[in-house]
Design a protein around this motif. Sequence first.
Motif, PDB file in Angstrom:
ATOM      1  N   MET A   2       0.844  -1.176   0.000  1.00 15.28           N
ATOM      2  CA  MET A   2       0.000   0.000   0.000  1.00 15.28           C
ATOM      3  C   MET A   2       0.891   1.242   0.000  1.00 15.28           C
ATOM      4  O   MET A   2       1.764   1.383   0.848  1.00 15.28           O
ATOM      5  CB  MET A   2      -0.890  -0.038   1.240  1.00 15.28           C
ATOM      6  N   PRO A   3       0.676   2.150  -0.949  1.00 12.16           N
ATOM      7  CA  PRO A   3       1.527   3.351  -1.016  1.00 12.16           C
ATOM      8  C   PRO A   3       1.255   4.287   0.165  1.00 12.16           C
ATOM      9  O   PRO A   3       0.167   4.289   0.735  1.00 12.16           O
ATOM     10  CB  PRO A   3       1.120   4.006  -2.338  1.00 12.16           C
ATOM     11  N   ALA A   4       2.278   5.048   0.507  1.00 10.02           N
ATOM     12  CA  ALA A   4       2.141   6.027   1.594  1.00 10.02           C
ATOM     13  C   ALA A   4       1.109   7.083   1.200  1.00 10.02           C
ATOM     14  O   ALA A   4       0.915   7.367   0.015  1.00 10.02           O
ATOM     15  CB  ALA A   4       3.486   6.679   1.876  1.00 10.02           C
ATOM     16  N   ALA A   5       0.453   7.646   2.188  1.00  4.93           N
ATOM     17  CA  ALA A   5      -0.509   8.716   1.944  1.00  4.93           C
ATOM     18  C   ALA A   5       0.204   9.910   1.332  1.00  4.93           C
ATOM     19  O   ALA A   5       1.388  10.150   1.596  1.00  4.93           O
ATOM     20  CB  ALA A   5      -1.182   9.111   3.255  1.00  4.93           C
ATOM     21  N   THR A   6      -0.509  10.671   0.536  1.00  8.50           N
ATOM     22  CA  THR A   6       0.060  11.879  -0.048  1.00  8.50           C
ATOM     23  C   THR A   6       0.241  12.919   1.059  1.00  8.50           C
ATOM     24  O   THR A   6      -0.433  12.842   2.103  1.00  8.50           O
ATOM     25  CB  THR A   6      -0.853  12.464  -1.138  1.00  8.50           C
ATOM     26  N   PRO A   7       1.107  13.900   0.855  1.00  4.94           N
ATOM     27  CA  PRO A   7       1.257  14.952   1.868  1.00  4.94           C
ATOM     28  C   PRO A   7      -0.078  15.625   2.208  1.00  4.94           C
ATOM     29  O   PRO A   7      -0.368  15.857   3.393  1.00  4.94           O
ATOM     30  CB  PRO A   7       2.242  15.923   1.218  1.00  4.94           C
ATOM     31  N   ARG A   8      -0.888  15.885   1.221  1.00  6.97           N
ATOM     32  CA  ARG A   8      -2.194  16.511   1.481  1.00  6.97           C
ATOM     33  C   ARG A   8      -3.068  15.601   2.350  1.00  6.97           C
ATOM     34  O   ARG A   8      -3.723  16.063   3.290  1.00  6.97           O
ATOM     35  CB  ARG A   8      -2.887  16.846   0.173  1.00  6.97           C
ATOM     36  N   GLU A   9      -3.089  14.305   2.052  1.00  9.83           N
ATOM     37  CA  GLU A   9      -3.884  13.362   2.837  1.00  9.83           C
ATOM     38  C   GLU A   9      -3.409  13.294   4.288  1.00  9.83           C
ATOM     39  O   GLU A   9      -4.218  13.189   5.214  1.00  9.83           O
ATOM     40  CB  GLU A   9      -3.840  11.971   2.203  1.00  9.83           C
ATOM     41  N   VAL A  10      -2.096  13.365   4.487  1.00 13.20           N
ATOM     42  CA  VAL A  10      -1.545  13.334   5.848  1.00 13.20           C
ATOM     43  C   VAL A  10      -2.019  14.562   6.630  1.00 13.20           C
ATOM     44  O   VAL A  10      -2.462  14.456   7.781  1.00 13.20           O
ATOM     45  CB  VAL A  10      -0.005  13.244   5.829  1.00 13.20           C
ATOM     46  N   VAL A  11      -1.949  15.740   6.010  1.00 13.23           N
ATOM     47  CA  VAL A  11      -2.378  16.968   6.688  1.00 13.23           C
ATOM     48  C   VAL A  11      -3.885  16.926   6.946  1.00 13.23           C
ATOM     49  O   VAL A  11      -4.346  17.308   8.030  1.00 13.23           O
ATOM     50  CB  VAL A  11      -1.961  18.215   5.880  1.00 13.23           C
ATOM     51  N   GLU A  12      -4.660  16.447   5.995  1.00 10.17           N
ATOM     52  CA  GLU A  12      -6.099  16.328   6.202  1.00 10.17           C
ATOM     53  C   GLU A  12      -6.403  15.399   7.384  1.00 10.17           C
ATOM     54  O   GLU A  12      -7.271  15.692   8.199  1.00 10.17           O
ATOM     55  CB  GLU A  12      -6.788  15.817   4.933  1.00 10.17           C
ATOM     56  N   HIS A  13      -5.664  14.291   7.484  1.00 12.90           N
ATOM     57  CA  HIS A  13      -5.844  13.356   8.600  1.00 12.90           C
ATOM     58  C   HIS A  13      -5.479  14.035   9.925  1.00 12.90           C
ATOM     59  O   HIS A  13      -6.203  13.917  10.919  1.00 12.90           O
ATOM     60  CB  HIS A  13      -5.000  12.108   8.360  1.00 12.90           C
ATOM     61  N   LEU A  14      -4.365  14.747   9.945  1.00 13.05           N
ATOM     62  CA  LEU A  14      -3.952  15.462  11.156  1.00 13.05           C
ATOM     63  C   LEU A  14      -5.037  16.447  11.595  1.00 13.05           C
ATOM     64  O   LEU A  14      -5.368  16.531  12.776  1.00 13.05           O
ATOM     65  CB  LEU A  14      -2.631  16.189  10.925  1.00 13.05           C
ATOM     66  N   LEU A  15      -5.602  17.164  10.655  1.00 14.99           N
ATOM     67  CA  LEU A  15      -6.623  18.157  11.003  1.00 14.99           C
ATOM     68  C   LEU A  15      -7.909  17.494  11.491  1.00 14.99           C
ATOM     69  O   LEU A  15      -8.574  18.020  12.389  1.00 14.99           O
ATOM     70  CB  LEU A  15      -6.878  19.093   9.826  1.00 14.99           C
ATOM     71  N   ARG A  16      -8.269  16.344  10.944  1.00 16.66           N
ATOM     72  CA  ARG A  16      -9.437  15.609  11.459  1.00 16.66           C
ATOM     73  C   ARG A  16      -9.207  15.200  12.915  1.00 16.66           C
ATOM     74  O   ARG A  16     -10.096  15.335  13.761  1.00 16.66           O
ATOM     75  CB  ARG A  16      -9.728  14.374  10.600  1.00 16.66           C
ATOM     76  N   LEU A  17      -8.011  14.690  13.214  1.00 14.66           N
ATOM     77  CA  LEU A  17      -7.689  14.321  14.597  1.00 14.66           C
ATOM     78  C   LEU A  17      -7.647  15.553  15.494  1.00 14.66           C
ATOM     79  O   LEU A  17      -8.093  15.509  16.650  1.00 14.66           O
ATOM     80  CB  LEU A  17      -6.351  13.582  14.648  1.00 14.66           C
TER      81      LEU A  17
ATOM     82  N   ILE B 153       6.167  16.626   4.641  1.00 16.79           N
ATOM     83  CA  ILE B 153       5.853  15.208   4.778  1.00 16.79           C
ATOM     84  C   ILE B 153       6.804  14.406   3.914  1.00 16.79           C
ATOM     85  O   ILE B 153       7.075  14.764   2.761  1.00 16.79           O
ATOM     86  CB  ILE B 153       4.387  14.929   4.363  1.00 16.79           C
ATOM     87  N   HIS B 154       7.317  13.309   4.472  1.00 15.27           N
ATOM     88  CA  HIS B 154       8.194  12.405   3.723  1.00 15.27           C
ATOM     89  C   HIS B 154       7.757  10.980   4.025  1.00 15.27           C
ATOM     90  O   HIS B 154       7.611  10.611   5.197  1.00 15.27           O
ATOM     91  CB  HIS B 154       9.662  12.632   4.120  1.00 15.27           C
ATOM     92  N   ASP B 155       7.551  10.198   2.992  1.00 14.20           N
ATOM     93  CA  ASP B 155       7.119   8.798   3.137  1.00 14.20           C
ATOM     94  C   ASP B 155       5.878   8.665   4.017  1.00 14.20           C
ATOM     95  O   ASP B 155       5.774   7.760   4.855  1.00 14.20           O
ATOM     96  CB  ASP B 155       8.250   7.925   3.696  1.00 14.20           C
ATOM     97  N   GLY B 156       4.938   9.587   3.872  1.00 15.90           N
ATOM     98  CA  GLY B 156       3.672   9.492   4.583  1.00 15.90           C
ATOM     99  C   GLY B 156       3.691   9.938   6.025  1.00 15.90           C
ATOM    100  O   GLY B 156       2.695   9.787   6.733  1.00 15.90           O
ATOM    101  N   LEU B 157       4.809  10.509   6.488  1.00 17.54           N
ATOM    102  CA  LEU B 157       4.907  10.997   7.867  1.00 17.54           C
ATOM    103  C   LEU B 157       5.369  12.451   7.879  1.00 17.54           C
ATOM    104  O   LEU B 157       6.181  12.862   7.038  1.00 17.54           O
ATOM    105  CB  LEU B 157       5.888  10.153   8.684  1.00 17.54           C
ATOM    106  N   ILE B 158       4.889  13.198   8.851  1.00 14.78           N
ATOM    107  CA  ILE B 158       5.294  14.595   8.998  1.00 14.78           C
ATOM    108  C   ILE B 158       6.698  14.620   9.599  1.00 14.78           C
ATOM    109  O   ILE B 158       6.938  14.031  10.656  1.00 14.78           O
ATOM    110  CB  ILE B 158       4.311  15.361   9.897  1.00 14.78           C
ATOM    111  N   VAL B 159       7.614  15.289   8.915  1.00 14.70           N
ATOM    112  CA  VAL B 159       8.982  15.403   9.425  1.00 14.70           C
ATOM    113  C   VAL B 159       9.237  16.775  10.051  1.00 14.70           C
ATOM    114  O   VAL B 159      10.132  16.933  10.864  1.00 14.70           O
ATOM    115  CB  VAL B 159      10.035  15.086   8.336  1.00 14.70           C
ATOM    116  N   ARG B 160       8.444  17.757   9.658  1.00 19.25           N
ATOM    117  CA  ARG B 160       8.560  19.098  10.236  1.00 19.25           C
ATOM    118  C   ARG B 160       7.184  19.753  10.165  1.00 19.25           C
ATOM    119  O   ARG B 160       6.538  19.727   9.133  1.00 19.25           O
ATOM    120  CB  ARG B 160       9.581  19.951   9.496  1.00 19.25           C
TER     121      ARG B 160
END
Length: 145
Positions: free
Chosen positions: A1-16, A111-118
């Motif tokens: 399964m490919p890593a989430a896109t940077p936009r998807e990661v930020v959207e997930h963070l904001l939902r949480l 975001i790098h490899d589906g994780l926030i680095v900064r």
Amino acid sequence: MPAATPREVVEHLLRLTAEGPAESMADLFAEDAVFEMPFLPPGAPRPEPGREAFRAHLKGAVGLQEFDSIDELHLHQTTDPDVVIAEYRLHGRAVLTGKRFASHLVLVARIHDGLIVRARTYANPLDNAVAFDMVDDLLTGLTAA
């Protein structure tokens, strides 16, 4: 399964975030991630680097404030495909005072490899100072700085 896109990661963070603060938000960060809040008021502790330090920061915030929604959300993709900028308004309540707040924030996330680095979050310190009945403390800190 490919890593989430940077936009998807930020959207997930904001939902949480809209339901937090919650320790699970830290799971979206790389182990050595850097979390910055440049507009913290004078004397406020600066976040330490790393996922577990961010998790501890979130754990400490659980009894202080409650978030219940985000609106006015605008996501901006940049010329760097790993960087997403989010502008939003976070609604919540300061637990100790019971006061409601609505804070306007700007998040710049790499975001790098589906994780926030900064992540760098810019918020108006007056929003929290009012909600937590700390305006006098903020003014004292500013005049002493």
